[in-house]
Design a protein around this motif. Structure first.
Motif, PDB file in Angstrom:
ATOM      1  N   LEU A  43     -46.452 -91.189 -28.112  1.00  0.00           N
ATOM      2  CA  LEU A  43     -46.582 -90.248 -27.945  1.00  0.00           C
ATOM      3  C   LEU A  43     -48.079 -90.120 -27.663  1.00  0.00           C
ATOM      4  CD1 LEU A  43     -44.101 -88.265 -31.065  1.00  0.00           C
ATOM      5  CD2 LEU A  43     -44.322 -88.359 -28.754  1.00  0.00           C
ATOM      6  N   PRO A  44     -48.488 -89.352 -27.113  1.00  0.00           N
ATOM      7  CA  PRO A  44     -50.228 -89.301 -27.116  1.00  0.00           C
ATOM      8  C   PRO A  44     -50.839 -88.273 -28.557  1.00  0.00           C
ATOM      9  CG  PRO A  44     -49.106 -87.247 -25.812  1.00  0.00           C
ATOM     10  CD  PRO A  44     -48.265 -88.335 -26.240  1.00  0.00           C
ATOM     11  N   ILE A  45     -52.326 -88.853 -29.042  1.00  0.00           N
ATOM     12  CA  ILE A  45     -52.804 -88.065 -29.844  1.00  0.00           C
ATOM     13  C   ILE A  45     -53.578 -87.132 -29.631  1.00  0.00           C
ATOM     14  CG2 ILE A  45     -53.853 -88.794 -32.279  1.00  0.00           C
ATOM     15  CD1 ILE A  45     -52.724 -91.536 -32.295  1.00  0.00           C
ATOM     16  N   LYS A  46     -53.382 -86.346 -30.943  1.00  0.00           N
ATOM     17  CA  LYS A  46     -54.222 -85.466 -30.890  1.00  0.00           C
ATOM     18  C   LYS A  46     -55.215 -84.936 -32.464  1.00  0.00           C
ATOM     19  CE  LYS A  46     -55.226 -80.044 -29.243  1.00  0.00           C
ATOM     20  NZ  LYS A  46     -54.089 -78.680 -28.572  1.00  0.00           N
ATOM     21  N   GLN A  47     -56.309 -85.139 -32.027  1.00  0.00           N
ATOM     22  CA  GLN A  47     -56.821 -85.063 -33.018  1.00  0.00           C
ATOM     23  C   GLN A  47     -57.733 -83.884 -33.479  1.00  0.00           C
ATOM     24  OE1 GLN A  47     -59.632 -88.743 -32.262  1.00  0.00           O
ATOM     25  NE2 GLN A  47     -57.782 -89.996 -34.023  1.00  0.00           N
TER      26      GLN A  47
ATOM     27  N   THR B 284     -57.796 -87.745 -43.696  1.00  0.00           N
ATOM     28  CA  THR B 284     -57.133 -87.222 -42.343  1.00  0.00           C
ATOM     29  C   THR B 284     -55.402 -87.365 -42.783  1.00  0.00           C
ATOM     30  OG1 THR B 284     -58.932 -88.091 -40.900  1.00  0.00           O
ATOM     31  CG2 THR B 284     -56.887 -88.309 -39.812  1.00  0.00           C
ATOM     32  N   LYS B 285     -54.721 -86.972 -42.040  1.00  0.00           N
ATOM     33  CA  LYS B 285     -53.390 -86.928 -42.158  1.00  0.00           C
ATOM     34  C   LYS B 285     -52.402 -86.538 -40.855  1.00  0.00           C
ATOM     35  CE  LYS B 285     -52.662 -85.002 -46.831  1.00  0.00           C
ATOM     36  NZ  LYS B 285     -52.582 -86.496 -47.086  1.00  0.00           N
TER      37      LYS B 285
ATOM     38  N   HIS C 157     -48.481 -86.706 -31.145  1.00  0.00           N
ATOM     39  CA  HIS C 157     -48.951 -87.213 -32.587  1.00  0.00           C
ATOM     40  C   HIS C 157     -50.480 -86.013 -33.083  1.00  0.00           C
ATOM     41  CE1 HIS C 157     -46.221 -89.748 -33.502  1.00  0.00           C
ATOM     42  NE2 HIS C 157     -46.966 -90.757 -32.986  1.00  0.00           N
ATOM     43  N   LEU C 158     -50.174 -85.000 -33.954  1.00  0.00           N
ATOM     44  CA  LEU C 158     -51.623 -84.184 -34.224  1.00  0.00           C
ATOM     45  C   LEU C 158     -52.159 -85.148 -35.727  1.00  0.00           C
ATOM     46  CD1 LEU C 158     -53.188 -81.552 -34.440  1.00  0.00           C
ATOM     47  CD2 LEU C 158     -51.655 -80.622 -35.924  1.00  0.00           C
TER      48      LEU C 158
END
Length: 213
Positions: free
Chosen positions: A92-96, A154-155, A163-164
């Protein structure tokens, strides 16, 4: 080929690779064709399904009772527990994002109504910014003055398709002129008291950790 039959064939011939892949599925179909008898096909098919359901099970297979044990390649190569190959986990890609937890002198938190469509559609949540340096501009736009600031741990919250990773920024603000007015889209929220406000689960958990009942 149902799941039980695919498992029996994959172990019998030690076929590695996820059975959902086209080439692996084609290999299993070819093996099935090679071994399907000309007579009593229905009996053979039922026996294969029963073998997978009772002996060649997904976990704790009873290999020593299996009538195919002398010719099973997975058993001979000690690969029974590895086959069939599990479906690969989706990467899954990760968004921040940064979540702004703005509290006023009354220990109320500023929340906003999210759009009806999209993630957490129609729920109330905290403001979001893409970078920490955007905080000053956000405060200016909302006529808020920061009196204290703390960046929290950060969580991660995982959705079905990404993923967020969110970093809460806890700020105390002066809002003496009440420039943030109660409205349909934005309001000051008192956790544990405003019972009719629907929040996303991660935001509720975040507030629970920050504020004592």
């Amino acid at each position: 080929l149902d799941g039980n039959v695919r498992r029996v064939l994959a172990r019998f011939k030690a076929i590695e690779g996820w059975v959902g892949k086209r080439e692996i599925s084609q290999s299993l179909w070819q093996i099935s064709r090679d071994y399907t008898p000309q007579k009593r096909v229905a009996d053979y098919t039922q026996a294969m399904m029963d073998l997978g359901a009772t002996l060649c099970t997904r976990s704790k297979p009873q290999c020593q009772q299996c009538p195919l044990k002398s010719d099973c390649l997975a058993l001979a190569e000690n690969k029974v527990h590895l086959l069939p190959t599990p479906k690969p986990k989706k990467i899954l890609p990760i968004k921040q994002l940064y979540f702004i937890i703005a509290r006023n002198q009354h220990q109320q938190i500023l929340i906003e109504k999210r759009a009806a469509v999209g993630i957490w559609g129609g729920l109330w949540s905290v403001p979001e910014i893409d970078a920490e340096q955007d905080l000053a501009l956000w405060c200016l736009q909302n006529n808020l003055t920061i009196t204290s600031q703390e960046i929290l741990e950060t969580k991660r919250h995982t959705f079905s398709h990404y993923h967020l990773d969110y970093t809460p920024i806890l700020i105390t603000v002066d809002n003496l002129n009440n420039n943030v007015m109660e409205s349909e889209k934005k309001r000051w929220y008192k956790h544990h008291q405003d019972k009719n406000i629907a929040l996303p689960a991660p935001i509720t958990q975040l507030f629970n950790n920050l504020i004592e009942d």
